[in-house]
Design a protein around this motif. Sequence first.
Motif, PDB file in Angstrom:
ATOM      1  N   LEU A   1       0.845  -1.185   0.000  1.00  0.00           N
ATOM      2  CA  LEU A   1       0.000   0.000   0.000  1.00  0.00           C
ATOM      3  C   LEU A   1       0.879   1.233   0.000  1.00  0.00           C
ATOM      4  N   GLY A   2       0.413   2.269  -0.664  1.00  0.00           N
ATOM      5  CA  GLY A   2       1.118   3.540  -0.607  1.00  0.00           C
ATOM      6  C   GLY A   2       0.748   4.279   0.672  1.00  0.00           C
ATOM      7  N   SER A   3       1.507   5.303   0.977  1.00  0.00           N
ATOM      8  CA  SER A   3       1.261   6.050   2.210  1.00  0.00           C
ATOM      9  C   SER A   3      -0.096   6.750   2.197  1.00  0.00           C
ATOM     10  N   VAL A   4      -0.527   7.251   1.043  1.00  0.00           N
ATOM     11  CA  VAL A   4      -1.820   7.930   0.975  1.00  0.00           C
ATOM     12  C   VAL A   4      -2.946   6.928   1.224  1.00  0.00           C
ATOM     13  N   SER A   5      -2.915   5.776   0.568  1.00  0.00           N
ATOM     14  CA  SER A   5      -3.996   4.798   0.770  1.00  0.00           C
ATOM     15  C   SER A   5      -4.022   4.302   2.216  1.00  0.00           C
ATOM     16  N   GLN A   6      -2.867   4.115   2.820  1.00  0.00           N
ATOM     17  CA  GLN A   6      -2.831   3.701   4.230  1.00  0.00           C
ATOM     18  C   GLN A   6      -3.447   4.756   5.130  1.00  0.00           C
ATOM     19  N   GLN A   7      -3.082   6.008   4.920  1.00  0.00           N
ATOM     20  CA  GLN A   7      -3.566   7.072   5.785  1.00  0.00           C
ATOM     21  C   GLN A   7      -5.062   7.345   5.607  1.00  0.00           C
ATOM     22  N   VAL A   8      -5.562   7.301   4.376  1.00  0.00           N
ATOM     23  CA  VAL A   8      -6.998   7.535   4.205  1.00  0.00           C
ATOM     24  C   VAL A   8      -7.798   6.377   4.782  1.00  0.00           C
ATOM     25  N   ALA A   9      -7.257   5.165   4.708  1.00  0.00           N
ATOM     26  CA  ALA A   9      -7.939   4.020   5.313  1.00  0.00           C
ATOM     27  C   ALA A   9      -8.073   4.201   6.822  1.00  0.00           C
ATOM     28  N   LEU A  10      -7.094   4.835   7.430  1.00  0.00           N
ATOM     29  CA  LEU A  10      -7.113   5.060   8.874  1.00  0.00           C
ATOM     30  C   LEU A  10      -7.994   6.240   9.285  1.00  0.00           C
ATOM     31  N   HIS A  11      -8.111   7.243   8.433  1.00  0.00           N
ATOM     32  CA  HIS A  11      -8.723   8.505   8.857  1.00  0.00           C
ATOM     33  C   HIS A  11     -10.013   8.893   8.137  1.00  0.00           C
ATOM     34  N   ALA A  12     -10.411   8.191   7.108  1.00  0.00           N
ATOM     35  CA  ALA A  12     -11.610   8.582   6.350  1.00  0.00           C
ATOM     36  C   ALA A  12     -12.870   8.449   7.197  1.00  0.00           C
ATOM     37  N   PRO A  13     -13.827   9.344   6.984  1.00  0.00           N
ATOM     38  CA  PRO A  13     -15.074   9.315   7.735  1.00  0.00           C
ATOM     39  C   PRO A  13     -16.126   8.371   7.145  1.00  0.00           C
ATOM     40  N   CYS A  14     -15.719   7.556   6.181  1.00  0.00           N
ATOM     41  CA  CYS A  14     -16.641   6.631   5.516  1.00  0.00           C
ATOM     42  C   CYS A  14     -15.866   5.367   5.150  1.00  0.00           C
ATOM     43  N   PRO A  15     -16.552   4.332   4.672  1.00  0.00           N
ATOM     44  CA  PRO A  15     -15.834   3.136   4.217  1.00  0.00           C
ATOM     45  C   PRO A  15     -14.860   3.485   3.087  1.00  0.00           C
ATOM     46  N   VAL A  16     -13.738   2.774   3.045  1.00  0.00           N
ATOM     47  CA  VAL A  16     -12.699   2.999   2.040  1.00  0.00           C
ATOM     48  C   VAL A  16     -12.484   1.705   1.259  1.00  0.00           C
ATOM     49  N   THR A  17     -12.430   1.818  -0.052  1.00  0.00           N
ATOM     50  CA  THR A  17     -12.061   0.700  -0.915  1.00  0.00           C
ATOM     51  C   THR A  17     -10.725   1.021  -1.540  1.00  0.00           C
ATOM     52  N   ILE A  18      -9.764   0.116  -1.389  1.00  0.00           N
ATOM     53  CA  ILE A  18      -8.434   0.294  -1.955  1.00  0.00           C
ATOM     54  C   ILE A  18      -8.308  -0.699  -3.115  1.00  0.00           C
ATOM     55  N   VAL A  19      -8.064  -0.158  -4.303  1.00  0.00           N
ATOM     56  CA  VAL A  19      -8.063  -0.963  -5.530  1.00  0.00           C
ATOM     57  C   VAL A  19      -6.638  -1.127  -6.027  1.00  0.00           C
ATOM     58  N   ARG A  20      -6.262  -2.376  -6.305  1.00  0.00           N
ATOM     59  CA  ARG A  20      -4.945  -2.663  -6.877  1.00  0.00           C
ATOM     60  C   ARG A  20      -4.979  -2.407  -8.383  1.00  0.00           C
ATOM     61  N   PRO A  21      -3.818  -2.065  -8.981  1.00  0.00           N
ATOM     62  CA  PRO A  21      -3.817  -1.731 -10.408  1.00  0.00           C
ATOM     63  C   PRO A  21      -4.110  -2.932 -11.305  1.00  0.00           C
ATOM     64  N   ASP A  22      -3.941  -4.148 -10.789  1.00  0.00           N
ATOM     65  CA  ASP A  22      -4.153  -5.335 -11.626  1.00  0.00           C
ATOM     66  C   ASP A  22      -5.548  -5.930 -11.493  1.00  0.00           C
ATOM     67  N   VAL A  23      -6.478  -5.209 -10.861  1.00  0.00           N
ATOM     68  CA  VAL A  23      -7.844  -5.674 -10.701  1.00  0.00           C
ATOM     69  C   VAL A  23      -8.592  -5.486 -12.012  1.00  0.00           C
TER      70      VAL A  23
END
Length: 149
Positions: free
Chosen positions: A124-146
């Motif tokens: 995970l990149g630093s931005v995706s890690q941090q938004v997963a921790l701090h977002a006020p809603c559910p977060v979906t993290i998508v890999r580039p090979d999906v």
Amino acid sequence: MNTQHEAPRIVVGVDGSPSSRTALRWAVAYAGLVGAAVEAVTAWEIPGEASWSAPAVDAEFDEEEAEKLLVDEVRTVLGEAGSRLVRERLVHGHPVEVLVDAAEGADMLVVGSRGRGGFRRALLGSVSQQVALHAPCPVTIVRPDVSVA
């Protein structure tokens, strides 16, 4: 979250990376399933102001050019018809803060697993890690090979 009377809102972070492009396609496909509006958000920082700015630009970069790059990126990824389903927003600030703020009241925040910078082997990149921790809603993290249907 939105009230009963508002359409669901999906926020997706766009930075020009392969993960970001896949996240944008995923967000639009998911929004189509749930009847949601999609808001593509790019954080804009003056080059040299921080270690990240997106999409990548040269030293003559300005806000107007950043806005054009965002619109062009959405159009390139989704095509002309698909881009009409998305509202683009360029916001000055650090990507994590911009995305967390943009996600306020949203039903979901979608980001790519790794952005333009970072270490190649990181899951995970630093931005995706941090938004997963701090977002006020559910977060979906998508890999580039999906695969996005």
